[in-house]
Write a protein that holds these residues in place. Structure first.
Motif, mmCIF file in Angstrom:
data_model
loop_
_atom_site.group_PDB
_atom_site.id
_atom_site.type_symbol
_atom_site.label_atom_id
_atom_site.label_comp_id
_atom_site.label_asym_id
_atom_site.label_seq_id
_atom_site.Cartn_x
_atom_site.Cartn_y
_atom_site.Cartn_z
ATOM 1 N N PHE A 1 0.940 -1.342 0.123
ATOM 2 C CA PHE A 1 -0.100 -0.111 -0.032
ATOM 3 C C PHE A 1 0.716 1.348 0.067
ATOM 4 C CE2 PHE A 1 -2.528 -3.283 1.870
ATOM 5 C CZ PHE A 1 -3.524 -3.477 1.282
ATOM 6 N N ARG A 2 1.741 1.519 -0.882
ATOM 7 C CA ARG A 2 2.694 2.315 -1.201
ATOM 8 C C ARG A 2 2.576 2.897 -2.448
ATOM 9 N NH1 ARG A 2 6.184 3.438 2.963
ATOM 10 N NH2 ARG A 2 7.296 4.900 1.780
ATOM 11 N N PHE A 3 2.922 4.160 -2.576
ATOM 12 C CA PHE A 3 2.881 4.820 -4.071
ATOM 13 C C PHE A 3 4.096 5.905 -3.961
ATOM 14 C CE2 PHE A 3 0.037 7.477 -1.252
ATOM 15 C CZ PHE A 3 0.555 8.719 -1.707
ATOM 16 N N VAL A 4 4.356 6.167 -5.307
ATOM 17 C CA VAL A 4 5.609 7.164 -5.301
ATOM 18 C C VAL A 4 4.828 8.320 -5.847
ATOM 19 C CG1 VAL A 4 7.652 7.438 -6.662
ATOM 20 C CG2 VAL A 4 7.019 5.272 -5.829
ATOM 21 N N VAL A 5 5.510 9.730 -5.367
ATOM 22 C CA VAL A 5 5.214 10.889 -5.736
ATOM 23 C C VAL A 5 6.479 11.462 -6.380
ATOM 24 C CG1 VAL A 5 4.401 13.215 -5.490
ATOM 25 C CG2 VAL A 5 3.224 11.166 -4.091
#
Length: 349
Positions: A309-313
């Protein structure tokens, strides 16, 4: 000689007014004090909803022309800088000032307008008129002024003052002088009476007492809608306006970005916790469109633990050092889903 009057052959220059609708008008400066504003009795009338009734003054004398904001609601701008209220500043030849949405260009009088005495002629060393600053504080009253005394004025409506802002003295911002927008000789309230009373000098001066008391209230009501517009409200009003929308403004944001955030707050609330909401929020602050990379359903199944449940900005900026990483992280923490983690990347483009 009074602070208002000047010899009939004296010229201090001209002002060219460019109105919002494209019209222009030229006014010649032949008085010691020239008023600009929306009132019907000023020397340079400006029909602009963002201009106060008596917005600014041009103070003319042998030393040149000075510009003074008369305590207007929306301010007077010279060279892109807002002038402090009731503080005269020299006005150079060719200067362009902005009052509301109206532009005013000043052109100084030619040099031959100066006195023509030769070098051997003895000139008086002392000025023939009172100091302009002193004359302004006393409302530039004429020598034969027989008006009834004006009672102390209640303070006009002002935005809340931020920390460190100097407070006005106990006598109020006008020090007992006639408030800006109020004439000095006869009340504008005469126009609301039958024509029979328009020539009554005593009544015109008597009504000045009431006009000087009610004028700050009228000026506040006339401009109240500007305080509720994030584009026009004074900077000190931005936190108060944001509180109506449940926002707590970060003082590290530039003023322009904070104004944009208030205007977009309602739409941002509708998209809070989504990719679109976070993208728009970051764009408002940085002026850049961020890249948000999510692993997707397949990535979550293959990942384990918190990585699912991680994302990259990712922000690509011409000068990455100008972006405050702490502010960007605070925005992401406030706008992301509560259960999700993220990685922030700020790279040079």
């Amino acid at each position: 000689m009074s602070a208002e009057a000047a010899p009939s052959d004296m010229r201090f220059g001209t002002v060219e007014v460019k109105y919002p609708d494209g019209r222009t008008a030229v006014f010649e400066l032949t008085k010691r004090q020239v008023a600009l504003g929306r009132a019907s009795d000023v020397d340079v009338p400006i029909n602009d909803s963002q201009v106060s009734r008596r917005h600014a003054l041009l103070l003319c004398g042998p030393e040149g022309v000075r510009l003074m904001d008369a305590g207007s609601a929306n301010g007077t701008f010279l060279g892109g800088r807002r002038l402090p209220a009731r503080q005269p500043v020299p006005l150079p030849d060719g200067a362009v000032l902005r009052i509301g949405t109206t532009q005013v260009r000043f052109t100084a009088a030619p040099e031959e307008a100066a006195p023509a005495e030769g070098p051997a002629t003895s000139a008086p060393t002392a000025p023939e008129r009172p100091d302009l600053d002193t004359a302004i504080k006393s409302a530039a009253a004429a020598p034969d002024d027989t008006r009834p005394p004006v009672p102390p004025q209640p303070p006009a409506f002002e935005p809340p003052r931020g920390p460190g802002t100097p407070e006005a003295g106990p006598a109020g911002p006008h020090d007992g002088a006639t408030p800006p927008g109020v004439p000095d000789d006869r009340s504008t309230y005469l126009k609301y009476l039958p024509a029979l009373y328009s020539a009554d000098d005593f009544l015109g001066r008597f009504l000045l007492i009431f006009e000087s008391i009610l004028s700050p209230v009228e000026r506040t009501i006339d401009n109240l809608h500007h305080y509720l517009d994030a584009r026009l409200t004074p900077p000190e009003m931005l936190p108060w306006l944001a509180s109506w929308l449940g926002l707590v403004l970060d003082e590290r944001w530039p003023e322009e970005r904070r104004r944009e955030l208030i205007r977009a707050a309602v739409e941002l609330y509708q998209w809070r916790g989504t990719r679109r909401g976070l993208t728009e929020f970051l764009r408002l602050y940085t002026g850049l469109a961020p890249e948000i990379v999510e692993p997707g359903l397949a990535g979550r199944r293959a990942a384990s633990g918190d990585d699912a449940f991680r994302f990259v900005v990712r922000l690509r900026a011409p000068n990455a050092s100008r972006i405050d990483r702490a502010v960007v992280e605070a925005i992401i923490d406030a706008e992301k889903p509560a259960h999700a983690g993220y990685t922030l990347e700020i790279v040079e483009s």
